[in-house]
Scaffold this active site. Structure first.
Site, PDB file in Angstrom:
ATOM      1  N   CYS A 198       0.821  -1.437   0.268  1.00 53.62           N
ATOM      2  CA  CYS A 198      -0.128  -0.470   0.272  1.00 53.62           C
ATOM      3  C   CYS A 198       0.704   1.309   0.136  1.00 53.62           C
ATOM      4  O   CYS A 198       1.882   1.730  -0.985  1.00 53.62           O
ATOM      5  CB  CYS A 198      -0.715   0.119   0.712  1.00 53.62           C
ATOM      6  SG  CYS A 198      -1.840   0.611   0.242  1.00 53.62           S
ATOM      7  N   HIS A 217      -4.164  -4.986   1.081  1.00 54.99           N
ATOM      8  CA  HIS A 217      -3.094  -5.411   1.728  1.00 54.99           C
ATOM      9  C   HIS A 217      -3.283  -7.161   2.839  1.00 54.99           C
ATOM     10  O   HIS A 217      -4.382  -7.803   3.142  1.00 54.99           O
ATOM     11  CB  HIS A 217      -4.075  -5.103   3.571  1.00 54.99           C
ATOM     12  CG  HIS A 217      -3.915  -3.663   3.308  1.00 54.99           C
ATOM     13  ND1 HIS A 217      -2.949  -2.595   3.808  1.00 54.99           N
ATOM     14  CD2 HIS A 217      -4.428  -2.227   2.747  1.00 54.99           C
ATOM     15  CE1 HIS A 217      -2.364  -1.848   3.768  1.00 54.99           C
ATOM     16  NE2 HIS A 217      -3.497  -1.536   3.547  1.00 54.99           N
TER      17      HIS A 217
END
Ligand SMILES: *[C@@H]1O[C@H](CO)[C@@H](O)[C@H](O)[C@H]1NC(C)=O
Ligand SMILES: *[C@@H]1O[C@H](CO)[C@@H](O)[C@H](O)[C@H]1NC(C)=O
Length: 337
Positions: free
Chosen positions: A151, A264
């Site tokens: 991310c 994630h």
């Protein structure tokens, strides 16, 4: 009920036949048929005690509800458990510690992980740059040293590699589960996806098995047209945001053991605060494959740091804090202040 069905009887007989007679006597020792105890390592080149450095992110992970200290930083425990789930331990690389401490801790680890977050400038970005350069230097010197960046971590690596702090584009992918699309199956060779069952690859491309939570990203076009980025990375997957805009969701470096995800993997197993996080068995398998792949790369490291120094710096020297009642972002965090 009578006697057990024939197939179960056969099974019992088979178990009895392979059990060594001395099993009860030699408690704690696994006996091979010839009576030798198991010698643990099978591959002497693989290091089975890998340690991963995780860079802490400014803040408390709970919007100041737990700690407002200006020097505070945190690591969500989900990243720590992600690493631990594959057989490694964690040393926190606290971003605002003096550079000597950072370098000392880097000398104790076999790979690093960059987490998600929001900060893209200042001392945090400078620390990420230093650690990234350390990763490149180690590998350039022939010492395998993997990096897994997620991310924000992927976004920062894109900025560093392109040498352009404005390379990122806006996307609508906060709190969203998505698919992973595979634009080029040939590029998966040698990547994390090689250890995926073909059925799971198919499910990834049709079901929303991965968790996205970002406002920025990089489009396949921007990545391909940027010479620095396109020579450094190959695109493994892309994903559509809420408006159907496509961004790069997984990349692997061509010449380095560096994998980056915009999504994630750690959340599927270890975070329950947000409703959109997939927790299905398939989603968990995706996470486990990523964790196992990353730590398999760390096992190739030749770094054998002194055990006592590792113990002194392990994240076990800190206590995790449950913040799941105060924040939807993370269930448990390690806070450093
Ligand atoms: C931090 O500051 C915010 C805003 O002033 C406040 O609402 C919060 O209670 C503070 N947190 C702590 C732990 O003191
Ligand atoms: C697909 O990936 C392979 C291996 O990385 C590469 O050689 C090839 O050029 C790629 N094809 C396209 C159309 O990008």
């Amino acid at each position: 009920m009578g006697s057990p069905p024939p197939h179960r009887l056969l099974l019992l007989l088979a178990v009895a036949a392979v059990l060594p007679r001395s099993a009860a006597a030699a408690e704690g020792v696994i006996r091979l048929p010839r009576g030798r105890a198991c010698a643990a390592p099978t591959d002497p080149a693989a290091y089975d005690r890998p340690v991963i450095g995780i860079v802490s992110h400014p803040g408390d992970g709970a919007g100041g509800r737990v700690s407002n200290g200006t020097a505070a930083s945190y690591i969500a425990a989900s990243y720590v458990k992600f690493v631990e789930s594959a057989g490694a331990r964690v040393v926190p690389l606290i971003y605002n510690e003096p550079e000597e401490r950072l370098l000392e801790k880097l000398s104790l680890v076999n790979g690093v992980l960059f987490t998600g977050g929001s900060v893209k400038s200042g001392p945090y970005f400078e620390t990420i740059k230093k650690v990234f350069q350390y990763v490149l230097d180690k590998n350039d010197a022939g010492i395998p040293f993997p990096l897994f960046a997620q991310c924000l971590g992927f976004e920062l690596v894109s900025m560093i590699v392109s040498k352009d702090n404005n390379i990122l584009e806006s996307f609508s992918a906060t709190n969203q589960a998505s698919t992973l699309q595979f634009p080029n199956y040939s590029s998966l060779e040698g990547s994390v996806f090689e250890r995926f069952d073909p059925d799971l690859i198919k499910k990834l491309s049709t079901s929303c098995l991965v968790m996205q939570n970002h406002k920025y990203g990089i489009s396949p076009k921007t990545l391909r047209e940027n010479v620095a980025l396109s020579s450094f990375f190959k695109i493994l997957t892309t994903s559509p945001d809420e408006n159907g805009e496509v961004y790069v969701s997984t990349v692997q470096a061509n010449k380095y053991p560096i994998t980056c995800t915009q999504w994630h993997p750690e959340k599927a197993i270890f975070e329950f605060g947000k409703q959109m996080i997939p927790h299905s068995e398939e989603a968990v398998q995706v996470t486990q494959n990523f964790a196992n792949y990353f730590i398999s790369q760390a096992r190739k490291s030749q770094n054998r740091p002194p055990a006592d120094k590792v113990l002194d710096n392990l994240i076990y020297n800190y206590s995790p804090t449950f913040i799941g009642k105060k924040s939807k972002s993370f269930d448990v965090v390690y806070i450093f202040s």
